[in-house]
Design a protein around this motif. Sequence first.
Motif, PDB file in Angstrom:
ATOM      1  N   ASN A   1       7.135   3.195   5.985  1.00 51.75           N
ATOM      2  CA  ASN A   1       8.490   3.043   6.498  1.00 51.75           C
ATOM      3  C   ASN A   1       9.273   1.960   5.772  1.00 51.75           C
ATOM      4  O   ASN A   1      10.495   2.085   5.598  1.00 51.75           O
ATOM      5  CB  ASN A   1       8.444   2.777   8.003  1.00 51.75           C
ATOM      6  N   ILE A   2       8.594   0.917   5.315  1.00 53.03           N
ATOM      7  CA  ILE A   2       9.282  -0.068   4.480  1.00 53.03           C
ATOM      8  C   ILE A   2       9.685   0.585   3.162  1.00 53.03           C
ATOM      9  O   ILE A   2      10.785   0.350   2.646  1.00 53.03           O
ATOM     10  CB  ILE A   2       8.380  -1.298   4.244  1.00 53.03           C
ATOM     11  N   ALA A   3       8.793   1.418   2.606  1.00 49.45           N
ATOM     12  CA  ALA A   3       9.118   2.132   1.371  1.00 49.45           C
ATOM     13  C   ALA A   3      10.317   3.060   1.574  1.00 49.45           C
ATOM     14  O   ALA A   3      11.183   3.171   0.691  1.00 49.45           O
ATOM     15  CB  ALA A   3       7.902   2.926   0.899  1.00 49.45           C
ATOM     16  N   LEU A   4      10.389   3.719   2.723  1.00 51.75           N
ATOM     17  CA  LEU A   4      11.545   4.563   3.036  1.00 51.75           C
ATOM     18  C   LEU A   4      12.828   3.742   3.067  1.00 51.75           C
ATOM     19  O   LEU A   4      13.867   4.163   2.542  1.00 51.75           O
ATOM     20  CB  LEU A   4      11.337   5.249   4.387  1.00 51.75           C
ATOM     21  N   LEU A   5      12.751   2.568   3.654  1.00 51.48           N
ATOM     22  CA  LEU A   5      13.922   1.707   3.771  1.00 51.48           C
ATOM     23  C   LEU A   5      14.385   1.226   2.394  1.00 51.48           C
ATOM     24  O   LEU A   5      15.577   1.296   2.064  1.00 51.48           O
ATOM     25  CB  LEU A   5      13.594   0.512   4.669  1.00 51.48           C
ATOM     26  N   VAL A   6      13.438   0.762   1.581  1.00 55.09           N
ATOM     27  CA  VAL A   6      13.773   0.306   0.232  1.00 55.09           C
ATOM     28  C   VAL A   6      14.324   1.466  -0.595  1.00 55.09           C
ATOM     29  O   VAL A   6      15.301   1.315  -1.343  1.00 55.09           O
ATOM     30  CB  VAL A   6      12.539  -0.314  -0.452  1.00 55.09           C
ATOM     31  N   GLY A   7      13.687   2.634  -0.450  1.00 52.41           N
ATOM     32  CA  GLY A   7      14.144   3.807  -1.178  1.00 52.41           C
ATOM     33  C   GLY A   7      15.571   4.195  -0.812  1.00 52.41           C
ATOM     34  O   GLY A   7      16.354   4.623  -1.667  1.00 52.41           O
ATOM     35  N   PHE A   8      15.934   4.034   0.459  1.00 52.55           N
ATOM     36  CA  PHE A   8      17.296   4.336   0.893  1.00 52.55           C
ATOM     37  C   PHE A   8      18.304   3.446   0.168  1.00 52.55           C
ATOM     38  O   PHE A   8      19.328   3.928  -0.330  1.00 52.55           O
ATOM     39  CB  PHE A   8      17.427   4.150   2.402  1.00 52.55           C
ATOM     40  N   PHE A   9      18.015   2.158   0.102  1.00 49.24           N
ATOM     41  CA  PHE A   9      18.947   1.245  -0.564  1.00 49.24           C
ATOM     42  C   PHE A   9      18.979   1.489  -2.069  1.00 49.24           C
ATOM     43  O   PHE A   9      20.020   1.327  -2.707  1.00 49.24           O
ATOM     44  CB  PHE A   9      18.586  -0.202  -0.240  1.00 49.24           C
ATOM     45  N   ASN A  10      17.845   1.909  -2.647  1.00 48.50           N
ATOM     46  CA  ASN A  10      17.850   2.291  -4.062  1.00 48.50           C
ATOM     47  C   ASN A  10      18.735   3.507  -4.281  1.00 48.50           C
ATOM     48  O   ASN A  10      19.440   3.612  -5.302  1.00 48.50           O
ATOM     49  CB  ASN A  10      16.427   2.579  -4.544  1.00 48.50           C
ATOM     50  N   TYR A  11      18.706   4.436  -3.324  1.00 46.39           N
ATOM     51  CA  TYR A  11      19.568   5.607  -3.410  1.00 46.39           C
ATOM     52  C   TYR A  11      21.040   5.194  -3.328  1.00 46.39           C
ATOM     53  O   TYR A  11      21.880   5.690  -4.092  1.00 46.39           O
ATOM     54  CB  TYR A  11      19.241   6.588  -2.290  1.00 46.39           C
ATOM     55  N   ILE A  12      21.354   4.279  -2.409  1.00 49.45           N
ATOM     56  CA  ILE A  12      22.730   3.810  -2.252  1.00 49.45           C
ATOM     57  C   ILE A  12      23.225   3.160  -3.545  1.00 49.45           C
ATOM     58  O   ILE A  12      24.378   3.350  -3.957  1.00 49.45           O
ATOM     59  CB  ILE A  12      22.831   2.806  -1.076  1.00 49.45           C
ATOM     60  N   LYS A  13      22.343   2.412  -4.206  1.00 51.42           N
ATOM     61  CA  LYS A  13      22.731   1.749  -5.451  1.00 51.42           C
ATOM     62  C   LYS A  13      22.958   2.747  -6.579  1.00 51.42           C
ATOM     63  O   LYS A  13      23.658   2.466  -7.543  1.00 51.42           O
ATOM     64  CB  LYS A  13      21.662   0.728  -5.859  1.00 51.42           C
ATOM     65  N   GLY A  14      22.330   3.912  -6.467  1.00 52.89           N
ATOM     66  CA  GLY A  14      22.501   4.944  -7.484  1.00 52.89           C
ATOM     67  C   GLY A  14      21.256   5.133  -8.322  1.00 52.89           C
ATOM     68  O   GLY A  14      20.620   4.154  -8.727  1.00 52.89           O
ATOM     69  N   ILE A  15      20.881   6.397  -8.559  1.00 46.05           N
ATOM     70  CA  ILE A  15      19.695   6.743  -9.346  1.00 46.05           C
ATOM     71  C   ILE A  15      20.162   7.352 -10.656  1.00 46.05           C
ATOM     72  O   ILE A  15      20.825   8.383 -10.668  1.00 46.05           O
ATOM     73  CB  ILE A  15      18.794   7.726  -8.575  1.00 46.05           C
ATOM     74  N   LYS A  16      19.814   6.701 -11.741  1.00 41.10           N
ATOM     75  CA  LYS A  16      20.298   7.140 -13.043  1.00 41.10           C
ATOM     76  C   LYS A  16      19.281   7.976 -13.817  1.00 41.10           C
ATOM     77  O   LYS A  16      19.613   8.685 -14.749  1.00 41.10           O
ATOM     78  CB  LYS A  16      20.700   5.927 -13.880  1.00 41.10           C
ATOM     79  N   THR A  17      17.998   7.885 -13.456  1.00 35.71           N
ATOM     80  CA  THR A  17      16.975   8.626 -14.189  1.00 35.71           C
ATOM     81  C   THR A  17      15.831   8.999 -13.255  1.00 35.71           C
ATOM     82  O   THR A  17      15.588   8.306 -12.261  1.00 35.71           O
ATOM     83  CB  THR A  17      16.427   7.810 -15.377  1.00 35.71           C
ATOM     84  N   ASN A  18      15.146  10.095 -13.582  1.00 37.59           N
ATOM     85  CA  ASN A  18      13.954  10.471 -12.817  1.00 37.59           C
ATOM     86  C   ASN A  18      12.690  10.302 -13.659  1.00 37.59           C
ATOM     87  O   ASN A  18      11.628  10.808 -13.301  1.00 37.59           O
ATOM     88  CB  ASN A  18      14.061  11.910 -12.298  1.00 37.59           C
ATOM     89  N   VAL A  19      12.801   9.614 -14.786  1.00 37.74           N
ATOM     90  CA  VAL A  19      11.638   9.345 -15.629  1.00 37.74           C
ATOM     91  C   VAL A  19      10.885   8.157 -15.058  1.00 37.74           C
ATOM     92  O   VAL A  19      11.483   7.140 -14.719  1.00 37.74           O
ATOM     93  CB  VAL A  19      12.059   9.040 -17.080  1.00 37.74           C
ATOM     94  N   TRP A  20       9.566   8.293 -14.974  1.00 38.44           N
ATOM     95  CA  TRP A  20       8.781   7.185 -14.425  1.00 38.44           C
ATOM     96  C   TRP A  20       7.360   7.270 -14.943  1.00 38.44           C
ATOM     97  O   TRP A  20       6.924   8.302 -15.455  1.00 38.44           O
ATOM     98  CB  TRP A  20       8.812   7.209 -12.895  1.00 38.44           C
ATOM     99  N   GLU A  21       6.643   6.155 -14.793  1.00 36.94           N
ATOM    100  CA  GLU A  21       5.240   6.120 -15.178  1.00 36.94           C
ATOM    101  C   GLU A  21       4.399   6.673 -14.026  1.00 36.94           C
ATOM    102  O   GLU A  21       4.551   6.224 -12.888  1.00 36.94           O
ATOM    103  CB  GLU A  21       4.798   4.678 -15.486  1.00 36.94           C
ATOM    104  N   PRO A  22       3.504   7.627 -14.295  1.00 41.48           N
ATOM    105  CA  PRO A  22       2.674   8.197 -13.231  1.00 41.48           C
ATOM    106  C   PRO A  22       1.863   7.124 -12.505  1.00 41.48           C
ATOM    107  O   PRO A  22       1.431   6.138 -13.103  1.00 41.48           O
ATOM    108  CB  PRO A  22       1.755   9.173 -13.975  1.00 41.48           C
ATOM    109  N   THR A  23       1.665   7.339 -11.197  1.00 43.08           N
ATOM    110  CA  THR A  23       0.870   6.425 -10.395  1.00 43.08           C
ATOM    111  C   THR A  23      -0.573   6.420 -10.850  1.00 43.08           C
ATOM    112  O   THR A  23      -1.162   7.480 -11.113  1.00 43.08           O
ATOM    113  CB  THR A  23       0.921   6.853  -8.911  1.00 43.08           C
ATOM    114  N   LYS A  24      -1.159   5.231 -10.944  1.00 43.40           N
ATOM    115  CA  LYS A  24      -2.577   5.139 -11.275  1.00 43.40           C
ATOM    116  C   LYS A  24      -3.374   5.626 -10.081  1.00 43.40           C
ATOM    117  O   LYS A  24      -3.241   5.141  -8.963  1.00 43.40           O
ATOM    118  CB  LYS A  24      -2.959   3.692 -11.599  1.00 43.40           C
ATOM    119  N   ARG A  25      -4.250   6.629 -10.332  1.00 42.90           N
ATOM    120  CA  ARG A  25      -5.025   7.226  -9.257  1.00 42.90           C
ATOM    121  C   ARG A  25      -6.509   7.032  -9.507  1.00 42.90           C
ATOM    122  O   ARG A  25      -6.929   6.623 -10.586  1.00 42.90           O
ATOM    123  CB  ARG A  25      -4.710   8.727  -9.139  1.00 42.90           C
TER     124      ARG A  25
END
Length: 400
Positions: free
Chosen positions: A371-395
Motif C-alpha cells: 500500500n505504501i508502494a501504491l501511494l508512492v506510485g500514485f504520486f509518480n503518476y501525478i508527476k508524469g511518466i515519460k518512459t516505460n523502460v526499466w531494469e528487470p527485478t532481480k529474482r
Amino acid sequence: MISVVIQLCFWASIIGIAHTYVLYPALLRLLATNKTNNTQIFDNNNLPPIVLLMAVYNEQTVIVQKLQSILQSQYPTHLWQLYIGSDGSTDQTNAIVEQYAAQHANIHLLHFGGRNGKPRIINQLVEQLKPQLPPNAILVLTDANVLFTPNTLPQLCKHFLNPQIGMVGSNILNTALQQQGISLQEQAYIQRENYIKYLEGVIWGCTMGTFGGCFAIRATCFGAVPNNFIVDDFYLTMHVFEQQKQAIQEPMAICYEDIPDDINQEFKRKKRISAGNFQNLMRFKQLLFSTQPRGVAFCFWSHKVLRWLTPFLLITVFLCNAILAIQNYFYASLFVIQVAVLLLPFADLILNKLHVHFKLLRFVRYFYMMNIALLVGFFNYIKGIKTNVWEPTKRNQLPT
C-alpha cells in the motif's frame, strides 16, 4: 454533524477495504457455484495458428530453459512461430537465440537498438508481422523467465474456438521460494489473484487483467500499448473489453516463474506498477460505468479501483479514528488496535535482522509495503511518466 460525517468516512473506508479484500472474493466464490469455465473440445486438427512474442533484455541465464520449454510443447510445430525482440541486449542472449534459430525454422530473432521497453518492442513486432498474420491468428505474449509445461500452449489456445473469447491468461506457479524474504507472501498473493481472476472469468468472462508473464490474445483484439504505459497486460485486457470480447483464466495452462524475495526490490517493482495502474484507470475510466460487457464495471471497481485506493482509505481510517478516539471509548479502543497493528511491520523488520521469521508478521509487513508502494506510485503518476523502460527485478534463480 461534523462527528457524524467523520464516522461515515471512517466506516465507509473500512467497508471499501473489506469489500475489495474479503467480501468481493467471498461473493465470487458464491456466484461461481456450479459454474464451469469456457469448455471447448479440441484436437490437433482445429487448434489455431499462434505467434509467440517475447521481448528480451540480457536474459542469458534463463533463455535456454525458456526456448527448450517452448520446443517441448505439445502444440503442433507447424502451427507456431516464435519472434524474439532483443531490446539492446549486451550479454550472450542474442548469440544463444541465433544458435537456436539456425536449428529451428520457426524461431526468429529481431534486433532493436537502444532500450525501448517491453511494450514498444511488442508493438513493433506486431506491426511488422501484421501483414502476414492469418485472420484467426493468436498472439501469445510471454517473458523469458516464465517456463512452459508441454500442455501450456494447447490449454491456453483451445478457448479461442469460442468466438467470444478475446484473451486467456495462464496459471503461473512460483519457484525458488525462500523463508527469509517475502517470496512466500508474494506467492500467496499471486495464487489468490489467480483464483479471483479465474472466478471472474467463470462468472462473467471478465478476468481483471492477466499476468503479463504468459497470456494469449486474438491478433484482431490486440491494440498498440501507448509508448509511456507501464502495465501493458492490463491495458490489453481492458482493450479486449472495449471490443466486447471476454477475458478468462485457464488453470490448466500451467507455467513456472521464479519469484522475487528481496522486499526492497519488490517495493520498487510495485510502485512502478502502481503508477501504471493509475495510467490505465484514467485511460479506461469509461468502463467504470459501462454495462457492457456484463460484469466488467463491478469487477473493475471491486477488484482493482478499491484496491488501488486502499492506501488512501487506510489514511482516512487512521485520521478519522484519531479524531473520534478523543470523544468515544469505543473509537479509542479501535485506535489503540490500529496503532498496535501499525507497529507489527517494524517488529518484523527487527526480528528479520535477528534471523527470526514469523509468517503472519511478514504478511502484515507485506500488506503495508504494497500500500505504501501504491501511494508512492500514485504520486509518480501525478508527476508524469515519460518512459516505460526499466531494469528487470532481480529474482530468485529458476532451478536448472
